[in-house]
Design an enzyme around this catalytic site. Sequence first.
Site, mmCIF file in Angstrom:
data_model
loop_
_atom_site.group_PDB
_atom_site.id
_atom_site.type_symbol
_atom_site.label_atom_id
_atom_site.label_comp_id
_atom_site.label_asym_id
_atom_site.label_seq_id
_atom_site.Cartn_x
_atom_site.Cartn_y
_atom_site.Cartn_z
ATOM 1 N N CYS A 1 0.812 -1.229 0.000
ATOM 2 C CA CYS A 1 0.000 0.000 0.000
ATOM 3 C C CYS A 1 0.843 1.275 0.000
ATOM 4 O O CYS A 1 0.337 2.345 -0.321
ATOM 5 C CB CYS A 1 -0.940 0.026 1.202
ATOM 6 S SG CYS A 1 -1.973 -1.429 1.315
ATOM 7 N N HIS B 1 -3.412 7.030 2.976
ATOM 8 C CA HIS B 1 -3.827 5.768 2.349
ATOM 9 C C HIS B 1 -5.235 5.437 2.836
ATOM 10 O O HIS B 1 -5.534 5.548 4.022
ATOM 11 C CB HIS B 1 -2.844 4.661 2.729
ATOM 12 C CG HIS B 1 -3.317 3.299 2.372
ATOM 13 N ND1 HIS B 1 -3.805 3.002 1.122
ATOM 14 C CD2 HIS B 1 -3.413 2.162 3.094
ATOM 15 C CE1 HIS B 1 -4.169 1.736 1.086
ATOM 16 N NE2 HIS B 1 -3.947 1.206 2.276
ATOM 17 N N ASN C 1 -10.255 -0.212 0.014
ATOM 18 C CA ASN C 1 -8.796 -0.144 0.071
ATOM 19 C C ASN C 1 -8.223 -0.651 -1.253
ATOM 20 O O ASN C 1 -8.293 -1.843 -1.534
ATOM 21 C CB ASN C 1 -8.317 -1.013 1.250
ATOM 22 C CG ASN C 1 -6.810 -1.030 1.394
ATOM 23 O OD1 ASN C 1 -6.082 -0.562 0.519
ATOM 24 N ND2 ASN C 1 -6.329 -1.586 2.496
#
Length: 328
Positions: A115, A255, A285
């Site tokens: 990520c 994020h 996500n």
Amino acid sequence: MKRPVAYIAGTGRAVPSNVMSNFDFAAIGIETTDEWIVERTGIKQRHIAKTESVTDLASTASRAAMQKAGVQPGELDIIVVATASPDRLLPSAAVDLQAAIGASRAAAFDVGAACSGFIYGSTVAEAMISIGNADTALIVGVERLSSITDWTDRSTCVLFGDGAGAAVLKRAKQHRGILSTFVRSDGSLGDLLCRPGGGGARPFSSEVLNDRSQFIKMNGREVFKNAVRSMSDAATRALDAAKLTSADIDLMIPHQANIRIIEATAKHANIPMSKVYVNVDRFGNTSAASIPIALDEAIEQGQLGEGSTVLLVAFGAGFTWGSMIVRL
Ligand code: UT7
């Protein structure tokens, strides 16, 4: 403050057309509720690819970024792709993207930082521009996490989405660009979020397929705690390195993993939620794609413009984490 080496000349994004809402999990036999997912994560829907490949999503986002930057594919010196879900394991996703967009002069390679990949990729590209190896770079965060998600595991399958975000970095001429970057990792915690099967240590076999270990496994609670701690630290480090305070930041783009992680990070960084970009409700996500998708949206919506100062901060499998301050 140091003179920036590279600036963001254009951004782009792409998401699959198919949208899956929280209510769609019942149809695939997952015992969950919209209420549980929204309360614990803030996610209401995600885009899940049916036909689009990683290369398709990356190409669409890249073309948009290049168009806004006024850059032709043949002008790219490097292509850095951040992904944990490439179309194939060899060669890299970056060379597939290179072929798709016709960037014949570029050196293309992937970075593996989950990520945090967009921040890692931008850091590497900035360094290559700094030492004179490149003038123009394309950085892409792209995922088709739906292909490595265990769709029988309710603790993970409700979280992820697919998409791509891209940015063109060019050698800076003025006082705008990347003001600071910070990247860190802790490999001793790698087992808390990983794909145990299908790699060199446990190649594909009927055993791997039976225990579904080719898919993402996650200890959500531990990841959550580490994400808050590391993203909060990273936000402060990037500010200190750029000799700025939270008051100098026009927008923070964290994020997009979980609204509770985002809120906790903002609180630690002393940035009000009115200055924090949130789209986890619409995309879930999307790992490496989450920050560049959000950056492109924020620019398109006019929340960021030339001269704005933005703080990017990420955390992911590895663990990896990092932050970056950019004056647009
Ligand atoms: O990109 C970086 C990587 N990922 C992340 O940042 C994710 C970080 N972690 C999280 O966001 C949270 O830990 C989750 C959203 C994954 C889970 O939230 P939580 O508050 O930590 O829940 P939990 O894992 O402690 O589970 C609580 C309960 C459990 O039931 P019991 O054992 O208390 O009876 C789970 O079985 O919630 C249950 N549960 C669910 N219930 C309904 C887990 N998933 C679901 C679900 N629907 N989808």
